[in-house]
Design a protein around this motif. Structure first.
Motif, short mmCIF file in Angstrom:
data_model
loop_
_atom_site.label_atom_id
_atom_site.label_comp_id
_atom_site.label_asym_id
_atom_site.label_seq_id
_atom_site.Cartn_x
_atom_site.Cartn_y
_atom_site.Cartn_z
N TRP A 1 -3.91 1.01 -19.08
CA TRP A 1 -2.63 1.38 -19.67
C TRP A 1 -1.96 2.51 -18.89
O TRP A 1 -0.73 2.61 -18.87
N TRP A 2 -2.73 3.37 -18.25
CA TRP A 2 -2.16 4.46 -17.45
C TRP A 2 -1.13 3.91 -16.46
O TRP A 2 -0.05 4.47 -16.29
N ALA A 3 -1.46 2.80 -15.82
CA ALA A 3 -0.54 2.20 -14.86
C ALA A 3 0.56 1.40 -15.56
O ALA A 3 1.75 1.55 -15.25
N VAL A 4 0.17 0.56 -16.51
CA VAL A 4 1.16 -0.29 -17.19
C VAL A 4 2.14 0.56 -18.00
O VAL A 4 3.33 0.25 -18.09
N GLY A 5 1.66 1.65 -18.59
CA GLY A 5 2.54 2.51 -19.37
C GLY A 5 3.65 3.12 -18.54
O GLY A 5 4.77 3.35 -19.04
N MET A 6 3.38 3.38 -17.27
CA MET A 6 4.43 3.92 -16.41
C MET A 6 5.48 2.85 -16.10
O MET A 6 6.67 3.17 -15.94
N ARG B 1 -0.04 -4.47 -10.72
CA ARG B 1 -1.19 -4.76 -9.86
C ARG B 1 -2.39 -3.90 -10.25
O ARG B 1 -3.50 -4.40 -10.47
N LEU B 2 -2.17 -2.59 -10.38
CA LEU B 2 -3.26 -1.69 -10.71
C LEU B 2 -3.75 -1.91 -12.14
O LEU B 2 -4.95 -1.90 -12.41
N GLY B 3 -2.81 -2.10 -13.07
CA GLY B 3 -3.19 -2.31 -14.46
C GLY B 3 -4.04 -3.55 -14.65
O GLY B 3 -5.06 -3.53 -15.37
N GLY C 1 1.65 2.80 0.35
CA GLY C 1 0.67 3.24 -0.63
C GLY C 1 0.15 2.10 -1.48
O GLY C 1 -1.06 2.00 -1.74
N VAL C 2 1.04 1.21 -1.92
CA VAL C 2 0.62 0.05 -2.71
C VAL C 2 -0.33 -0.82 -1.89
O VAL C 2 -1.39 -1.26 -2.38
N GLY C 3 0.02 -1.06 -0.63
CA GLY C 3 -0.83 -1.86 0.24
C GLY C 3 -2.18 -1.21 0.50
O GLY C 3 -3.23 -1.87 0.44
N PHE C 4 -2.18 0.08 0.77
CA PHE C 4 -3.40 0.82 1.07
C PHE C 4 -4.34 0.79 -0.14
O PHE C 4 -5.54 0.52 -0.01
N GLU C 5 -3.77 1.06 -1.32
CA GLU C 5 -4.57 1.06 -2.54
C GLU C 5 -5.11 -0.33 -2.85
O GLU C 5 -6.29 -0.48 -3.24
N SER C 6 -4.29 -1.34 -2.67
CA SER C 6 -4.70 -2.71 -2.97
C SER C 6 -5.83 -3.17 -2.06
O SER C 6 -6.81 -3.78 -2.50
N ILE C 7 -5.69 -2.88 -0.77
CA ILE C 7 -6.73 -3.28 0.19
C ILE C 7 -8.03 -2.54 -0.10
O ILE C 7 -9.12 -3.11 -0.07
N GLY C 8 -7.92 -1.24 -0.41
CA GLY C 8 -9.11 -0.46 -0.73
C GLY C 8 -9.83 -1.01 -1.95
O GLY C 8 -11.07 -1.14 -1.95
#
Length: 265
Positions: free
Chosen positions: A37-42, A73-75, A154-161
Motif C-alpha cells: 500500500w505504501w506504493a499504491v497509496g501514493m 509496479r512496486l505495489g 529509477g523505475v528501470g533500475f529498481e525493477s531490474i534489481g
C-alpha cells in the motif's frame, strides 16, 4: 483552489485508507501488506490531486504517469512477495515486542507502530506529486525533462534489481548465499537507489512549476533518509549480517547505495 486545499483533501483520503487497512490488519493479524500500500497509496494521492485540480498541463501529466507506473509496479511486486512469503519477520518482531513489553493488543501495536507512522510519512514523501500539479503549465522545460529521465531511470533500475533478486532467491542453490552479480555488484541496494531516483526525479518536475512545487523538497529528502538511515538499509543489513556469512565481505567490496565499481577485496 489553493495548495492547502489539495493537501487537506489528500490527507483525509490517506487517513481514511489507512484506517480501513488497519481494520483489515486486525482481522488478518498481519500488517505486512502495508508495504504494498505504501506504493499504491501514493498513486491514489497523485490521482486524487489530478482529479481535484483538473490536470493543469504537461507537468501534471508527467507526475501522474510516472508515479502511477512506479507505484503499481512496486505495489504489485510487494503484494506478490507478501502472498508468497507470508508475514514479514520485521513486522512480526516489532509488534511482538510491543505486545510483550507494553501489554498492547495486536490492534494497538499495529496502529501505533505501523499505520499511525506510515500515513504521515506517505503524505510527506509524495508531496511532489501533490504540489507539482498545482500550477498551470504549458510545456516541460530542461529541469522537468531531467526529472523525467532520472525518474524513468529509477523505475528501470529498481525493477531490474527486484527481478534479479527474485530470480536469485528462486534458485535453491543460492540458499544462504549473497547476490553480488548484475546491479547488485555495484550497489548493495539497487531497489532503494532506484526508489530515491524516482522521487528526486518527480521533485525536479514539480520544482519547475514554481515555488509551490519547489516547496515539496521535503518529500525526496524524507524518502532518502528513510531508505539510507532508518527503515531501509540499516534494518535490512542488520538482518543480513546475522543470516548470511558472506555478507560482511560483500559490504567491504560493494557500495552501500550509489552504484560504484566494486572495491578490491
Amino acid at each position: 483552489m489553493d495548495a492547502t486545499h489539495i493537501l487537506v483533501v489528500n490527507a483525509a483520503v490517506i487517513a481514511v485508507c489507512f484506517a480501513v487497512l488497519w481494520l483489515i490488519s486486525i482481522r488478518l493479524k498481519d500488517v505486512s501488506f502495508v508495504d504494498s500500500w505504501w506504493a499504491v497509496g501514493m498513486v491514489v494521492a497523485a490521482w486524487t490531486t489530478y482529479l481535484v485540480t483538473g490536470g493543469h498541463g504537461p507537468h501534471a501529466m508527467a507526475l501522474l504517469a510516472i508515479c502511477t507506473i512506479w507505484g503499481l509496479r512496486l505495489g504489485i511486486h510487494l503484494f506478490w512477495r507478501w502472498r508468497k512469503n507470508g508475514p514479514d519477520p520485521r513486522y512480526v518482531a516489532m509488534l511482538g515486542k510491543a505486545q510483550s513489553e507494553r501489554g498492547w493488543s495486536f490492534g494497538e501495536a499495529s496502529l501505533m507502530i505501523v499505520f499511525a507512522m506510515q500515513a504521515p510519512l506517505m503524505f510527506v514523501v509524495c508531496l511532489p506529486v501533490q504540489l507539482g500539479q498545482y500550477a498551470v503549465t504549458t510545456a516541460l522545460g530542461p529541469m522537468a525533462w531531467l526529472g523525467v529521465a532520472l525518474a524513468v531511470m529509477g523505475v528501470g533500475f529498481e525493477s531490474i534489481g527486484d527481478l534479479q533478486l527474485s530470480r536469485f532467491k528462486a534458485d535453491p542453490a543460492n540458499q544462504g548465499a549473497v547476490l553480488d552479480t548484475g546491479l547488485w555488484r555495484y550497489t548493495r541496494h539497487p531497489n532503494y537507489f532506484g526508489d530515491a531516483c524516482v522521487w528526486w526525479g518527480l521533485y525536479l518536475i514539480a520544482a519547475e512549476t514554481g515555488w509551490v512545487g519547489a516547496a515539496s523538497i521535503l518529500g525526496p529528502i524524507t524518502i532518502t533518509f528513510l531508505l539510507t538511515k532508518l527503515s531501509g538499509v540499516p534494518m535490512l543489513e542488520d538482518r543480513m549480517r546475522r543470516r548470511r556469512p558472506g555478507y560482511e565481505a560483500y559490504i567491504r567490496r560493494t557500495s552501500s547505495f550509489i552504484p560504484l565499481p566494486p572495491r578490491a577485496p
